[in-house]
Write a protein that holds these residues in place. Sequence first.
Motif, PDB file in Angstrom:
ATOM      1  N   ARG A   1      -3.110  25.059 -11.231  1.00 17.01           N
ATOM      2  CA  ARG A   1      -2.200  25.310 -12.350  1.00 17.01           C
ATOM      3  C   ARG A   1      -1.334  24.077 -12.576  1.00 17.01           C
ATOM      4  NH1 ARG A   1       2.982  28.061 -12.703  1.00 17.01           N
ATOM      5  NH2 ARG A   1       2.858  28.431 -10.460  1.00 17.01           N
ATOM      6  N   ASP A   2      -1.166  23.706 -13.825  1.00 16.80           N
ATOM      7  CA  ASP A   2      -0.332  22.555 -14.186  1.00 16.80           C
ATOM      8  C   ASP A   2       1.134  22.934 -14.027  1.00 16.80           C
ATOM      9  OD1 ASP A   2       0.965  20.406 -15.286  1.00 16.80           O
ATOM     10  OD2 ASP A   2      -0.391  20.208 -16.999  1.00 16.80           O
ATOM     11  N   VAL A   3       1.799  22.287 -13.056  1.00 17.09           N
ATOM     12  CA  VAL A   3       3.227  22.557 -12.827  1.00 17.09           C
ATOM     13  C   VAL A   3       4.044  21.306 -13.122  1.00 17.09           C
ATOM     14  CG1 VAL A   3       2.824  24.389 -11.161  1.00 17.09           C
ATOM     15  CG2 VAL A   3       2.967  22.020 -10.361  1.00 17.09           C
ATOM     16  N   THR A   4       3.468  20.422 -13.952  1.00 15.67           N
ATOM     17  CA  THR A   4       4.180  19.178 -14.275  1.00 15.67           C
ATOM     18  C   THR A   4       5.536  19.454 -14.896  1.00 15.67           C
ATOM     19  OG1 THR A   4       2.048  18.113 -14.675  1.00 15.67           O
ATOM     20  CG2 THR A   4       3.992  16.981 -15.490  1.00 15.67           C
ATOM     21  N   ALA A   5       5.583  20.421 -15.820  1.00 14.80           N
ATOM     22  CA  ALA A   5       6.837  20.711 -16.502  1.00 14.80           C
ATOM     23  C   ALA A   5       7.896  21.173 -15.516  1.00 14.80           C
ATOM     24  CB  ALA A   5       6.611  21.775 -17.579  1.00 14.80           C
TER      25      ALA A   5
ATOM     26  N   GLU B   1      10.895  31.032 -10.969  1.00 13.25           N
ATOM     27  CA  GLU B   1      11.418  29.739 -10.509  1.00 13.25           C
ATOM     28  C   GLU B   1      11.608  28.791 -11.674  1.00 13.25           C
ATOM     29  OE1 GLU B   1       8.994  28.191  -7.468  1.00 13.25           O
ATOM     30  OE2 GLU B   1       9.384  29.822  -6.055  1.00 13.25           O
ATOM     31  N   ARG B   2      10.642  28.764 -12.595  1.00 17.38           N
ATOM     32  CA  ARG B   2      10.773  27.874 -13.741  1.00 17.38           C
ATOM     33  C   ARG B   2      11.975  28.237 -14.595  1.00 17.38           C
ATOM     34  NH1 ARG B   2       6.741  28.487 -18.495  1.00 17.38           N
ATOM     35  NH2 ARG B   2       8.537  29.533 -19.368  1.00 17.38           N
ATOM     36  N   LYS B   3      12.202  29.527 -14.799  1.00 15.80           N
ATOM     37  CA  LYS B   3      13.351  29.972 -15.594  1.00 15.80           C
ATOM     38  C   LYS B   3      14.661  29.590 -14.925  1.00 15.80           C
ATOM     39  CE  LYS B   3      11.810  31.918 -19.341  1.00 15.80           C
ATOM     40  NZ  LYS B   3      12.263  31.467 -20.674  1.00 15.80           N
TER      41      LYS B   3
ATOM     42  N   ARG C   1      12.938  39.537 -11.985  1.00 12.01           N
ATOM     43  CA  ARG C   1      11.897  38.523 -11.990  1.00 12.01           C
ATOM     44  C   ARG C   1      11.487  38.240 -13.430  1.00 12.01           C
ATOM     45  NH1 ARG C   1      11.617  35.879  -7.461  1.00 12.01           N
ATOM     46  NH2 ARG C   1       9.461  35.275  -7.942  1.00 12.01           N
ATOM     47  N   TRP C   2      11.268  36.969 -13.731  1.00 10.53           N
ATOM     48  CA  TRP C   2      10.761  36.567 -15.049  1.00 10.53           C
ATOM     49  C   TRP C   2       9.240  36.478 -14.973  1.00 10.53           C
ATOM     50  CZ3 TRP C   2      12.701  35.662 -19.856  1.00 10.53           C
ATOM     51  CH2 TRP C   2      14.096  35.649 -19.999  1.00 10.53           C
ATOM     52  N   ILE C   3       8.552  36.981 -16.011  1.00 11.55           N
ATOM     53  CA  ILE C   3       7.104  36.843 -16.077  1.00 11.55           C
ATOM     54  C   ILE C   3       6.707  36.358 -17.465  1.00 11.55           C
ATOM     55  CG2 ILE C   3       6.711  38.671 -14.388  1.00 11.55           C
ATOM     56  CD1 ILE C   3       5.783  40.432 -16.763  1.00 11.55           C
ATOM     57  N   GLU C   4       5.501  35.798 -17.545  1.00 16.58           N
ATOM     58  CA  GLU C   4       4.885  35.488 -18.826  1.00 16.58           C
ATOM     59  C   GLU C   4       3.606  36.297 -18.919  1.00 16.58           C
ATOM     60  OE1 GLU C   4       3.479  31.767 -21.610  1.00 16.58           O
ATOM     61  OE2 GLU C   4       3.234  31.613 -19.439  1.00 16.58           O
ATOM     62  N   ALA C   5       3.437  37.052 -20.003  1.00 15.43           N
ATOM     63  CA  ALA C   5       2.266  37.890 -20.210  1.00 15.43           C
ATOM     64  C   ALA C   5       1.459  37.345 -21.386  1.00 15.43           C
ATOM     65  CB  ALA C   5       2.673  39.342 -20.485  1.00 15.43           C
TER      66      ALA C   5
END
Length: 1001
Positions: free
Chosen positions: A542-546, A291-293, A263-267
């Motif tokens: 949360r902004d998920v536009t990208a 999912e974004r990755k 799993r990818w995370i951002e901290a």
Amino acid sequence: MAATTQALSPDFLTGGGEMGALIRAHDWSQTSLGPVSGWPECLKAALSLILPAKAQIVMFWGPEFVALYNDAYAPTIGEKHPRALGRPARENWAELWDDLEPLLQRVRQTGETVHAKDRPFYIERHGYPETVYFDISYSAVRDEAGAVAGVLCIVNETTERVVTQQALARAQERLSYALSASGMVGTFDWHIASDIFYSDARFAAMFSVDPEKGEKGAPIAEYFAGIHPEDRDRIAKAIERTLATGEKYAEEYRLLREDGSIRWIEARGECLYDRAGRPLRFPGVVVDITERKQVEMALRESETRFRNLADHAPVMIWVTEPDGACSYLSRSWYEFTGQSPDTGLGMGWLEAVHPEDRGWSGRIFLTANAKREPFRLEYRLRRADGEYRWAIDAAVPRFGEDGSFCGYVGSVIDITDRKEAEEALRESEERRRIASEAAQIGIWDYDLRSRVLRWDEQTRALFGLLPDDPVDYETFLAGLHPDDREVTDAAVRAAIDPGGSGEYDIEYRTIGLRDGVTRWVAAKGRCYFEEGRPARFIGTVRDVTAAKQAEEALREREERLRALFEQTTGGIAQTDVDGRFLLVNQRYCEIVGYTQAELLQMRMQDLTHPDDLPRNVALFRRMVEEGASFTIEKRYVRKDGSQVWVSNSVAPIRDATGRVCQVVAMVVDITERKRSEEAQKRLAAIIESSDDAIISTDLDARITSWNLGAERLYGYRADEVIGRPITILLPGDRSEEETSLLERIRRGEHLEHYETVRRRKDGSTVEISLRVSPVRDGMGEIVGMSKIARDITQRKQAERLQRLLVHELKHRVKNILATVQAIARQTLSGEGDSVARETFDARLFALASAHDLLTRENWEGAELSEVVAEALAPYRRERFEIAGPPLRLSPRVALALSMALHELATNAAKYGALSSPSGSVAITWGVAAGDPPQVTFRWVERGGPPVSPPQRKGFGSRLIERSLAAELGGEVSLSYEPGGVVCTVNAPLLDERETATEHAA
């Protein structure tokens, strides 16, 4: 006691500040306390202590609780000061009297002291109601007899502190609820000195740590064990850098789960330091960005496939951004032009365009970009060896699913030896940025009991609002995209339904209420119920536009190959090295007339016209052997036997060893261009052989073409005038005429038979009839004007002679009529002949009016409507109803009808409809189909006195029935109906030749 009285009187108000002055100036005689001189000493003593005090003190005296207070207390009652001074408390504290009176009565009746901390009071002190808080101490003031005479209130307002504490508690509660409602946030707090790492259950689960252990605290090493081995060292260094520098911590990395999944995370976090500057704590949050990755990696793979296809395509491909700047050029562009990405991207590609073509081609591109329209250009392009080659540059705009303009995708094809071609490649591509800061989480809290909606700054930003903009549920609905509004509102209602789960999880679009920006938002929340009713609805956005843009870009790039192959206006075919078809698009099938299934059983040689086949085969073999691309114009023989001209751009496809293994061809139908070239040759021959002068100019009025007719008319040879301004042909008094013509041409107007004067080479002038039309280029833009001029000198001279003769005729006829009138008056000079003389004069005047009308028309005839109007001019127009189509009369018929109308109108004025105020006359005419067509003319009188047939017919009746019938060659009837006279005329309609014969006669 006497000593005390002497000390306080009369200066007990001394040192009382502003309130002491107000008490001294107040008219106490109008109050229940009476004049100050009569006040009890206990009251004066109390005031001498209250007024100089810095504490907030008010005293309510007597049964009415009359208010007396010091300067420190005055601000606490706002607008009630100073009117509250000396007035019963009930008057100025009415809104809280039900709360205040029991407190005051309790002290007055019992003498005990009442005190409380942070006591709330509902008060209106600034023009609006509010709840305020005080620390209070209410105590009794006794008189000389020991009875309670007043209540001394010492207060300290604590509203600001209480409200702040309440807001802090609510904020902490909302944050707790929001983090709990969101399923994607994990939090941590590393106590650095003790190396104890605390986290919530979600964070611990992400790192494969026991959730209970995470909340109780564990060494950070246990969490590091969950980080992917390839990322572990990088993250350790990032943490060390944050501890050393104090900069914000923001890292993306992988977690290796116990089940082997990744799993990818951002901290994100920051280091907190003690007073000595030593690292103390390290709190933060994490977001799952797997999912974004995955979308980003798929996007990069799709981008690579597109670039590989574009770099091997037989045409040069380019892509721009919405502002017109070029963001991609295929390898074939760089190989052809010799440019590099540093010199070609942006607007640098224009440097490869021929200097003479650079300005206008750049303007067309920027104009199309502003209008978001397809365009097609033909210009000269510099090859790497310095030679300029003709090229077609065609492109179509790209739009996203929401209709937003994304730029252009286009192609450039070398078309040297030809000037026009069908539109090149069509493809749809969209480039969007997909990288954005992760974990931009907004928090919202909807109190369903008070209907108060609270948004933090990030939530407001997602709806395009400023931090201080007010919000409510209607604001929320207004900020939603119209297509998402209904489903999102339904999701909210389902979440707050007591019969539902209370969960809220949805994605929707917003349209910024201030900035108009469309954003994709992921919202999660939970409704909390009290006694079965919804009370609080809290969650996150949360902004998920990208991510949405990345998903869309991935879909479009997956479709790029199909769009490039199927949607282009050119045919595309792929063959093996023997010419056998392997793949064709629908446009290619349309060009050759075969189906895809049929073509896959055929070879290129089977379609090529026999006369073009040897050259095509030779070029094809050379390409297979040497790898040299080529372009050829040739004919295909279609399935139905017809021929079609095409332009083939052919390029090799190589395998991994560099050997040519397949061939791809871009095919454009140029049949219409071939036909156009032939038509242009024929048109040029027609123009040169025309007797009329045919000239064209550009929009600067400079002559661009000049035929032999122009040479004969103006005396200039073509080589003398080409490139010179057209104003050399204008006489001095017509210098502004060309400017006016150009303005009208720029608006796209056509000028038919415009008569004017021009100057010849020898200085003489010539009268001409001029037709002017705009000239447009291949894009439909007006680039000049064409003029066809004809010498009308002889016609204009003939017209002037004709006007002179008509004028002379009019003069002579008037002389004759004047002579006739004089003879008639002399003949009818007797007293009994006055009526006959007046009748004769009227008829003669009617005849003269008809002659005037014909003279104005150069004695070529007159319109029937004008003949009627002229004959009825002496009468009021509103008495007549006139209707009929345009109809031209010969001079002879016009004269006869004028005399008949005069007789009818004269009789109607004397005896008929016009003799009565309510009478009227209807005059109508029409044309009925037949061979020849028949004209019907009717005069119908209404509203006059009753009519009966005359005993005998006078001259007028005979004139109408006989003379008019004879002139028209038809039938004329007069009937005397009781309601009024009716005259009906039926006659054949003469054609133009008969009218012309009559006029010539």
